[in-house]
Design a protein around this motif. Sequence first.
Motif, mmCIF file in Angstrom:
data_model
loop_
_atom_site.group_PDB
_atom_site.id
_atom_site.type_symbol
_atom_site.label_atom_id
_atom_site.label_comp_id
_atom_site.label_asym_id
_atom_site.label_seq_id
_atom_site.Cartn_x
_atom_site.Cartn_y
_atom_site.Cartn_z
ATOM 1 N N VAL A 28 0.857 -1.188 0.000
ATOM 2 C CA VAL A 28 0.000 0.000 0.000
ATOM 3 C C VAL A 28 0.892 1.237 0.000
ATOM 4 C CG1 VAL A 28 -1.732 1.284 1.294
ATOM 5 C CG2 VAL A 28 -1.837 -1.213 1.206
ATOM 6 N N ILE A 51 -11.250 -1.609 -0.785
ATOM 7 C CA ILE A 51 -11.339 -2.588 0.286
ATOM 8 C C ILE A 51 -12.790 -3.043 0.321
ATOM 9 C CG2 ILE A 51 -10.983 -3.026 2.733
ATOM 10 C CD1 ILE A 51 -9.187 -0.492 2.729
ATOM 11 N N ILE A 61 -6.150 -1.083 7.348
ATOM 12 C CA ILE A 61 -5.042 -1.113 6.389
ATOM 13 C C ILE A 61 -4.405 0.270 6.331
ATOM 14 C CG2 ILE A 61 -4.394 -1.518 3.988
ATOM 15 C CD1 ILE A 61 -6.702 -3.488 3.798
ATOM 16 N N ASP A 65 1.668 -1.450 4.286
ATOM 17 C CA ASP A 65 1.201 -2.802 4.593
ATOM 18 C C ASP A 65 1.330 -3.670 3.342
ATOM 19 O OD1 ASP A 65 0.551 -2.375 7.227
ATOM 20 O OD2 ASP A 65 -1.597 -2.162 6.884
ATOM 21 N N VAL A 67 -0.188 -6.564 1.115
ATOM 22 C CA VAL A 67 -1.540 -7.078 0.893
ATOM 23 C C VAL A 67 -1.548 -8.008 -0.316
ATOM 24 C CG1 VAL A 67 -2.660 -5.051 1.902
ATOM 25 C CG2 VAL A 67 -2.169 -5.080 -0.541
ATOM 26 N N ILE A 82 -8.492 -5.387 -2.645
ATOM 27 C CA ILE A 82 -7.601 -5.917 -1.623
ATOM 28 C C ILE A 82 -8.341 -7.060 -0.946
ATOM 29 C CG2 ILE A 82 -6.443 -5.440 0.568
ATOM 30 C CD1 ILE A 82 -6.046 -2.555 -0.424
ATOM 31 N N ARG A 85 -4.649 -8.773 4.152
ATOM 32 C CA ARG A 85 -3.530 -7.979 4.660
ATOM 33 C C ARG A 85 -2.694 -8.846 5.586
ATOM 34 N NH1 ARG A 85 -2.010 -5.347 9.400
ATOM 35 N NH2 ARG A 85 -3.965 -5.941 10.376
#
Length: 103
Positions: A28, A51, A61, A65, A67, A82, A85
């Motif tokens: 991200v 998301i 998130i 991060d 993912v 996404i 995660r």
Amino acid sequence: MAKDEEPSLEERIARLRLPKDDEVFGVVEKALGSGHMKVRCEDGNSRTCRIPGKLRKRVWIRGDDVVIVDPWEVQSDEKGDIVYRYSQTQLGWLKKEGIWEEK
């Protein structure tokens, strides 16, 4: 498996969610608001990802991060969802096993 045997790599990986079929790893870059993120994917594309509702309420998130991204069928190089995660513990395990390398 006997008590003193070491589990194989496949057995250890089976416990952790990995990308399937068309899914790719991504990092991200920044939050765009309204449940959308800018994600730099492993395949070289930078996608605007959303998301989905089932993740939005359960997972927080943030930038940087790692993912898993599921590219859309239409505009697959530009957009995606996404779907997972990784926690810091999971990411450390992926690095140790050689599945994820920082770029």
